[in-house]
Design a protein around this motif. Sequence first.
Motif, PDB file in Angstrom:
ATOM      1  N   VAL A  10       0.840  -1.199   0.025  1.00 31.57           N
ATOM      2  CA  VAL A  10      -0.066   0.072   0.104  1.00 31.57           C
ATOM      3  C   VAL A  10       0.845   1.353   0.115  1.00 31.57           C
ATOM      4  O   VAL A  10       0.635   2.124  -0.665  1.00 31.57           O
ATOM      5  CB  VAL A  10      -0.994   0.126   1.225  1.00 31.57           C
ATOM      6  CG1 VAL A  10      -1.561   1.393   1.504  1.00 31.57           C
ATOM      7  CG2 VAL A  10      -2.077  -1.118   1.230  1.00 31.57           C
ATOM      8  N   ALA A  11       2.105   1.345   0.833  1.00 31.94           N
ATOM      9  CA  ALA A  11       2.859   2.292   0.827  1.00 31.94           C
ATOM     10  C   ALA A  11       3.490   2.426  -0.728  1.00 31.94           C
ATOM     11  O   ALA A  11       3.814   3.634  -1.011  1.00 31.94           O
ATOM     12  CB  ALA A  11       3.848   2.269   1.725  1.00 31.94           C
ATOM     13  N   TYR A  12       3.812   1.421  -1.326  1.00 34.47           N
ATOM     14  CA  TYR A  12       4.454   1.495  -2.434  1.00 34.47           C
ATOM     15  C   TYR A  12       3.587   2.335  -3.432  1.00 34.47           C
ATOM     16  O   TYR A  12       3.745   3.131  -4.258  1.00 34.47           O
ATOM     17  CB  TYR A  12       4.649   0.238  -3.271  1.00 34.47           C
ATOM     18  CG  TYR A  12       6.013  -0.408  -2.749  1.00 34.47           C
ATOM     19  CD1 TYR A  12       7.101   0.531  -2.478  1.00 34.47           C
ATOM     20  CD2 TYR A  12       6.225  -1.799  -2.283  1.00 34.47           C
ATOM     21  CE1 TYR A  12       8.236   0.086  -1.899  1.00 34.47           C
ATOM     22  CE2 TYR A  12       7.235  -2.411  -1.885  1.00 34.47           C
ATOM     23  CZ  TYR A  12       8.266  -1.418  -1.794  1.00 34.47           C
ATOM     24  OH  TYR A  12       9.433  -2.088  -1.089  1.00 34.47           O
ATOM     25  N   GLY A  13       2.287   1.871  -3.351  1.00 28.52           N
ATOM     26  CA  GLY A  13       1.046   2.280  -4.256  1.00 28.52           C
ATOM     27  C   GLY A  13       0.823   3.859  -4.059  1.00 28.52           C
ATOM     28  O   GLY A  13       0.796   4.623  -4.862  1.00 28.52           O
ATOM     29  N   GLY A  37      11.241  -2.389  -9.373  1.00 24.56           N
ATOM     30  CA  GLY A  37      12.410  -3.216  -8.735  1.00 24.56           C
ATOM     31  C   GLY A  37      12.212  -3.364  -7.163  1.00 24.56           C
ATOM     32  O   GLY A  37      12.428  -4.802  -6.723  1.00 24.56           O
ATOM     33  N   LEU A  38      11.672  -2.368  -6.564  1.00 23.72           N
ATOM     34  CA  LEU A  38      11.275  -2.760  -5.241  1.00 23.72           C
ATOM     35  C   LEU A  38      10.361  -3.524  -5.044  1.00 23.72           C
ATOM     36  O   LEU A  38      10.461  -4.448  -4.063  1.00 23.72           O
ATOM     37  CB  LEU A  38      11.381  -1.128  -4.421  1.00 23.72           C
ATOM     38  CG  LEU A  38      12.634  -0.211  -4.332  1.00 23.72           C
ATOM     39  CD1 LEU A  38      12.050   1.077  -3.733  1.00 23.72           C
ATOM     40  CD2 LEU A  38      13.478  -0.877  -3.491  1.00 23.72           C
ATOM     41  N   ILE A  39       9.218  -3.479  -5.847  1.00 28.85           N
ATOM     42  CA  ILE A  39       8.088  -4.428  -5.539  1.00 28.85           C
ATOM     43  C   ILE A  39       8.471  -5.614  -5.917  1.00 28.85           C
ATOM     44  O   ILE A  39       8.261  -6.612  -5.169  1.00 28.85           O
ATOM     45  CB  ILE A  39       6.920  -3.920  -6.468  1.00 28.85           C
ATOM     46  CG1 ILE A  39       6.495  -2.470  -5.809  1.00 28.85           C
ATOM     47  CG2 ILE A  39       5.868  -4.845  -6.366  1.00 28.85           C
ATOM     48  CD1 ILE A  39       5.334  -1.750  -6.731  1.00 28.85           C
ATOM     49  N   ALA A  40       9.316  -5.842  -6.967  1.00 28.10           N
ATOM     50  CA  ALA A  40       9.740  -7.287  -7.327  1.00 28.10           C
ATOM     51  C   ALA A  40      10.818  -7.979  -6.259  1.00 28.10           C
ATOM     52  O   ALA A  40      10.622  -9.046  -5.976  1.00 28.10           O
ATOM     53  CB  ALA A  40      10.478  -7.241  -8.507  1.00 28.10           C
TER      54      ALA A  40
END
Length: 60
Positions: A10-13, A37-40
């Motif tokens: 959620v923070a990434y979003g 990249g961070l999500i992966a």
Amino acid sequence: MKNRILSALVAYGILIALASYLLRGKVLAAVLILFAGLIAKTLIAIKAGWRAPGDSQIPD
């Protein structure tokens, strides 16, 4: 553990939405690639069973 993963995604979003609103052009593309990249990396760590120090050893 699931709450931590969900809150991270959620923070990434939220950060991606903010970046999309504020940035344009090549800078936006670079930031979106960074977040991809961070999500992966986050999803790979989850699939590998990695746990942060202090997490319980009880499976979710």
